[in-house]
Design an enzyme around this catalytic site. Structure first.
Site, PDB file in Angstrom:
ATOM      1  N   ASN A 299       0.848  -1.186   0.000  1.00  7.29           N
ATOM      2  CA  ASN A 299       0.000   0.000   0.000  1.00  7.29           C
ATOM      3  C   ASN A 299       0.890   1.245   0.000  1.00  7.29           C
ATOM      4  O   ASN A 299       2.113   1.147   0.135  1.00  7.29           O
ATOM      5  CB  ASN A 299      -0.945  -0.038   1.209  1.00  7.29           C
ATOM      6  CG  ASN A 299      -0.222   0.214   2.510  1.00  7.29           C
ATOM      7  OD1 ASN A 299       0.891  -0.249   2.712  1.00  7.29           O
ATOM      8  ND2 ASN A 299      -0.858   0.945   3.411  1.00  7.29           N
ATOM      9  N   CYS A 301       1.957   3.578   1.951  1.00  5.32           N
ATOM     10  CA  CYS A 301       2.955   3.872   2.997  1.00  5.32           C
ATOM     11  C   CYS A 301       3.751   2.665   3.443  1.00  5.32           C
ATOM     12  O   CYS A 301       4.600   2.771   4.337  1.00  5.32           O
ATOM     13  CB  CYS A 301       2.252   4.527   4.180  1.00  5.32           C
ATOM     14  SG  CYS A 301       1.743   6.218   3.831  1.00  5.32           S
ATOM     15  N   GLU A 303       3.113  -0.318   4.973  1.00  2.00           N
ATOM     16  CA  GLU A 303       2.918  -1.188   6.133  1.00  2.00           C
ATOM     17  C   GLU A 303       2.126  -2.446   5.819  1.00  2.00           C
ATOM     18  O   GLU A 303       2.039  -3.344   6.661  1.00  2.00           O
ATOM     19  CB  GLU A 303       2.233  -0.428   7.281  1.00  2.00           C
ATOM     20  CG  GLU A 303       0.771  -0.080   7.067  1.00  2.00           C
ATOM     21  CD  GLU A 303       0.564   1.229   6.313  1.00  2.00           C
ATOM     22  OE1 GLU A 303      -0.562   1.748   6.347  1.00  2.00           O
ATOM     23  OE2 GLU A 303       1.547   1.718   5.706  1.00  2.00           O
ATOM     24  N   ILE A 469      -5.289  10.294  11.627  1.00  2.00           N
ATOM     25  CA  ILE A 469      -6.145   9.933  12.755  1.00  2.00           C
ATOM     26  C   ILE A 469      -5.488  10.294  14.087  1.00  2.00           C
ATOM     27  O   ILE A 469      -6.180  10.580  15.066  1.00  2.00           O
ATOM     28  CB  ILE A 469      -6.553   8.446  12.720  1.00  2.00           C
ATOM     29  CG1 ILE A 469      -5.345   7.519  12.690  1.00  2.00           C
ATOM     30  CG2 ILE A 469      -7.483   8.178  11.545  1.00  2.00           C
ATOM     31  CD1 ILE A 469      -5.695   6.050  12.774  1.00  2.00           C
TER      32      ILE A 469
END
Length: 612
Positions: A299, A301, A303, A469
């Site tokens: 993905n 980023c 991770e 978040i």
């Protein structure tokens, strides 16, 4: 100006603005949720719909875990769950294998556009596209190479942004033995080029051996993907490549020095922060579905390494909510509460898979076949400060390991229990799964439970950047990162497309001031710039054994940091068993990540490139 009700919200004005512009639901008549608690209620009710009974009770338990930012699900869940809109609740996807044809390439472009339009970031491996200068058999033309098509994707992403769609995040990978790897490494020297992509090189164990031994390294491409006669007289060797089940004969384009190629990669990272490095053989060797999948992308980023059409379903437990008596001698992290919260978070994320829409049917099929989730932590640095522990101390690493171990084992036990009620993920094969390296290292009670009952989710743990978040949760430190700066100015994209600069205080600092006023800070208040890069690496390496997917981590170094010691970071990352490495040095092309008066620049894991 804020209303009285807004000012009484449990979040600060910056976080309130972020919630209002990104996560608050507004219906077609313009009626908006009046508080963040209303958003939590909406999400809790939506995820409880996956329960076969006692939905109201489960909604109450989910709401309690969301309240006060104890559990922070991925941004697409917060924004989309219960909205009734045709959006996905998955933050990111790795897209399908790129077929080396005009039809295949533009079909993949369409799939990417549909996915991004519904809110998902995308990752692609461009290694299957023939190198620039090779012949295209069907037309007799000369291939323009993967970078030229990456520019098409970049333009698509920019176009979607110009229509007011949610900002895009994209990852592009290329193997270290692709003939165009040098151009890929150099792509970001032009500050206007590929600005919507994160770039990572897929570095193999074979390359690292060639690097250590200072050997020549072949750049190659599969014979069967080339035009007839194009490999006549060329050297041919076999290599395991993306899209093939077994090693295939490849034409050697040319040989290069492994050391020179590595130095080119490192110099690019030093000069303009990209590309990152993914140790792809380690990723595949440690994959819980090693017998089923061959991974060549992540993905945006990094991770979640994923197979074609795989999806990442992320959530982070906020460690600051588990600290009792912060800053005191009695300060402690409540591991029992953390384990129980991890178990409930697994149920919530498993429910996301059941209730979410998907941009493409094949994405739904892949997600429900493996039921991958990525539960991690955030607020680690602030939690350590509240416990009086310096980020770079052995005691801090020990505490962090206990926290991630608690989350990991709590998640696995919960998934075994879910399998008893709901069944294992469809791709589960007991013998193969129990032989996966990560699974062999789990405690005996978990392995015995898997052997007896199966397991609901193939993968359970990942540590995401969690930047957006974490900012929403009153600006706690993000992911496992140290605090970048305790006070800073940050530009935040508003709903109208404009930026606004905010003065921000870190959560731990704000809490200290609330309790102790202007009393001098404890020695645990350490900023990223005060840490040696080894402290970053050691923290990442300490937590990796309890993360079955991967960790998104940016190692920040000062602008004056020497090149030789910068390059050594990446070699050390490989030696420590990490799955990837990204280091960031402020530079003339990308600027700095965060600085007073400057705001944010485009870099892999900041708010502008994270798929929130």
């Amino acid at each position: 100006m804020y209303t009285a009700a807004e000012l009484s919200s449990p979040i600060n004005p910056v976080s309130y603005t972020l919630w209002r512009d990104k996560y608050r639901f507004v219906d077609d008549q313009g009626v908006a949720e009046d508080s963040i608690d209303a958003s939590w209620q909406r999400v809790a009710r939506a995820l409880a719909r996956a329960e076969s009974r006692e939905r109201r009770r489960w909604a109450g338990r989910f709401h309690a875990l969301l309240a006060d930012f104890t559990f922070l699900p991925g941004g697409r869940i917060l924004a989309g769950a219960g909205s009734g809109r045709r959006v996905t609740l998955f933050n990111c996807f790795v897209m399908g294998r790129l077929d080396d044809s005009i039809d295949g390439i533009f079909s993949a472009l369409r799939e990417g556009a549909l996915t991004m339009h519904q809110g998902g970031g995308v990752g692609y491996d461009f290694s299957t596209l023939r190198p620039a200068g090779s012949r295209a058999e069907e037309t007799g033309s000369i291939a323009s190479g993967p970078l030229s098509f990456m520019q098409v994707w970049d333009s698509m992403c920019a176009t979607l942004l110009s229509t007011g769609a949610r900002r895009g995040a994209m990852m592009a990978t290329l193997r270290c033995d692709h003939p165009d790897i040098e151009a890929f490494i150099d792509a970001k020297r032009d500050p206007a080029r590929l600005r919507h992509f994160n770039l990572s090189v897929l570095v193999s164990d074979g390359f690292m051996r060639a690097l250590r031994q200072d050997e020549a390294w072949p750049l190659l491409f599969p014979l069967q993907a080339l035009s007839p006669g194009e490999a006549d007289g060329a050297q041919v060797i076999e290599r395991q490549l993306p899209g093939y089940d077994r090693p295939v004969p490849c034409k050697v384009w040319r040989w290069v020095s492994a050391r020179a190629l590595w130095q080119r990669m490192m110099r690019a990272a030093y000069d303009y922060a990209e590309p990152g490095v993914l140790f792809i053989d380690r990723i595949n060797a440690e994959n819980n579905l090693y017998w089923q999948e061959r991974i060549s992308a992540t993905n945006p980023c990094g991770e979640i390494p994923l197979p074609p059409y795989g999806a990442c379903n992320l959530g982070s437990l906020n460690l600051v909510r588990f600290i009792d008596s912060p800053f005191s001698r009695a300060a402690r992290l409540d591991f029992d509460a953390l384990a129980k919260s991890a178990a409930l978070a697994v149920r919530m994320l498993d429910n996301v898979i059941s209730v979410s829409r998907f941009p493409l049917p094949v994405q739904r099929q892949q997600a429900r076949a493996s039921r991958r989730i990525g539960l991690g932590l955030t607020g680690l640095a602030d939690a350590l400060i509240m416990l009086g522990l310096g980020y770079d101390s052995p005691q801090a690493r020990d505490l962090a390991v206990q926290a991630m171990r608690t989350i990991c084992l709590g998640a696995y036990r919960a998934s075994v229990e879910l399998a008893q009620a709901r069944g294992s993920f469809p791709l589960f094969q007991r013998e193969h799964y129990l032989n996966a390296p990560f699974i062999t290292r789990l405690p005996a009670d978990i392995r015995d439970g898997i052997a007896e009952s199966g397991i609901r989710n193939s993968h359970l743990c990942a540590i995401a950047p969690a930047g957006t978040i974490s900012l929403l949760a009153n600006n706690i430190s993000s992911g496992l990162e140290p605090v970048y700066a305790f006070t800073q100015q940050r530009r935040i994209l508003q709903a109208d497309g404009a930026y606004r600069a905010w003065e921000l205080s870190d959560y731990a600092l704000a809490l200290w001031r609330q309790q102790y006023g202007d009393r001098p800070l404890s020695p645990a208040f350490v900023e990223s710039a005060e840490l040696a890069p080894q402290a970053h690496l050691q923290m990442q390496a300490a937590l990796q054994p309890f993360v079955d997917s991967a960790i998104s981590k940016t190692i920040n170094v000062p602008q004056g940091y020497g090149y030789d010691v910068f390059e050594a970071i990446y070699r050390e990352a490989y030696r420590l068993g990490l799955k990837g490495c990204t280091a960031f040095r402020p530079n003339a092309i990308t600027g700095s990540i965060l600085a007073a008066g400057e705001g944010e620049q485009l870099h892999c894991c900041n708010l502008e490139r994270e798929a929130d």
